[in-house]
Design a protein around this motif. Sequence first.
Motif, PDB file in Angstrom:
ATOM      1  N   VAL A 186       0.858  -1.183   0.000  1.00  0.00           N
ATOM      2  CA  VAL A 186       0.000   0.000   0.000  1.00  0.00           C
ATOM      3  C   VAL A 186       0.899   1.239   0.000  1.00  0.00           C
ATOM      4  O   VAL A 186       1.823   1.338   0.810  1.00  0.00           O
ATOM      5  N   LEU A 187       0.627   2.152  -0.913  1.00  0.00           N
ATOM      6  CA  LEU A 187       1.404   3.386  -0.988  1.00  0.00           C
ATOM      7  C   LEU A 187       0.547   4.570  -0.538  1.00  0.00           C
ATOM      8  O   LEU A 187      -0.514   4.828  -1.104  1.00  0.00           O
ATOM      9  N   PHE A 188       1.002   5.263   0.496  1.00  0.00           N
ATOM     10  CA  PHE A 188       0.331   6.481   0.971  1.00  0.00           C
ATOM     11  C   PHE A 188       1.120   7.667   0.416  1.00  0.00           C
ATOM     12  O   PHE A 188       2.299   7.825   0.716  1.00  0.00           O
ATOM     13  N   SER A 189       0.455   8.499  -0.382  1.00  0.00           N
ATOM     14  CA  SER A 189       1.192   9.560  -1.091  1.00  0.00           C
ATOM     15  C   SER A 189       1.699  10.653  -0.156  1.00  0.00           C
ATOM     16  O   SER A 189       2.685  11.319  -0.458  1.00  0.00           O
ATOM     17  N   GLY A 190       1.045  10.860   0.998  1.00  0.00           N
ATOM     18  CA  GLY A 190       1.313  12.086   1.753  1.00  0.00           C
ATOM     19  C   GLY A 190       0.868  13.254   0.892  1.00  0.00           C
ATOM     20  O   GLY A 190       0.031  13.073  -0.005  1.00  0.00           O
ATOM     21  N   ASP A 191       1.420  14.441   1.099  1.00  0.00           N
ATOM     22  CA  ASP A 191       1.113  15.562   0.218  1.00  0.00           C
ATOM     23  C   ASP A 191       2.144  15.567  -0.908  1.00  0.00           C
ATOM     24  O   ASP A 191       3.337  15.677  -0.657  1.00  0.00           O
TER      25      ASP A 191
END
Length: 463
Positions: A186-191
């Motif tokens: 799972v990739l969480f982009s952040g800002d």
Amino acid sequence: MPTETISLGFHGAARTVTGSKYLLRRGGASLLVDCGMFQGLKELRLRNWTAPAFDPKAVTAVALTHTHIDHCGYLPRLVRSGFAGQVLCTPPTADLLPIVLKDAAKLQQEDADFFNKHGLSKHKPAEPLFTEDDVERTLGLLQVVEYGRPFKAAEALEATFLDVGHILGSAMVHVRAGSDGVQRTVLFSGDVGRYDAPLTPDPTVPPPSDYVVVESTYGNRTHGAERPIDELERVVKMVLKTGGVLLVPAFAVGRSQQLLYLLRQLESAGRIPRLPIHVDSPMAFATTEVYLKYLESGQARMDPLTGGPMVGENIRLHKSVEESRRLADLRGPAVVIASSGMLAGGRVLHHLKNFLTREGSVLAIAGYQAMGTRGRLLLDGKRTVKIYGEEIVIRGSVVDMDGFSGHGDSNELMRWLGGLSGAPRKVFVTHGEPDQSAALGERITREKGWATHVPEMDEQVEL
Ligand SMILES: [Zn+2]
């Protein structure tokens, strides 16, 4: 829940931009990605006061993408509510976090005092969301992890930070969940930051992922073509003509440093004369020192030949409240940079009242303005704002320096997503107002053929 099940809960920044909190669970282990405060509209701010939909005591670890309050500002409250696991972050984030959270605790206390003094609270006495003690305990949980180095966040949850070019220390988080049996990435982009932006590197190409959680602050918008340095020159020239004060509300982390850096560049190139520049923020002072510390690593893109942003006789930094008050007598042309960036509070409010009630002054907005904030109302054309109960009429000009946004626009988000090799099973579109998130989701499906979903607040999905 059987141990093989992997689930993801969206407990903030779902159909809104603030309050980022995503909880990834596998069996009894869980990783909370970001722990942001809700900001802007009152109904959102009130959410900070209700317990989250998950048990803070049961969270194994927290991973922070960066130090903006809407991504880290709820952390001391989580600790106050019993969270005692590790807080994982990049080295610059670890340096910036104490500055940001201590300031947040001070603001919480000041707000509580103000409400108590004026009898405005329904709760007697009004309490701060968290205290400096909570912040100290939070900082004691910090665990620093280098970019690009996989770390074990919890049992069968391994994560890696990769630079996403938003502010110093900002990261996307790539998580590998599961060991035997079910495996998911799972990739969480952040800002997601900008490409070719001053002071920040381009966002890293995203690694292959089964699921992507992508922000959509500007999911349906594109930034103007004007470069930030040209925008700034144009706006400075407005006050050179009128002799007014240029007031720039700015996040102490990121935006203030970019502004100083570009103002120095404009001066060095002879595009603007040397004019007095006042930075009225002890926090901006402290964060700029952190930026300078990372100058050499390439994580903060500054040109040492221009002397860095702190050098220059015309740049004055105001730390104390007395110094800040003396600025009230300032006459233009001059530049004042003060936080908060969305005119939600802080010293900038006094300057707004003092300078913008005069003709010839300019308020230059240089970042995203959440719904319900004074910054947003002014950008939308409102010419009166309430400051501590008093109605203020704005007589100066309000300008949107859109190019300064730290968020990639719709095209830049698509460019970043385009770096993924292969289609993810699903892209979750978060961190945007509903129309922005929906539009980005539709665009992704239209152009890439990928499945997307815009989760609701507190929605939980099985991966
Ligand atoms: Zn941010």
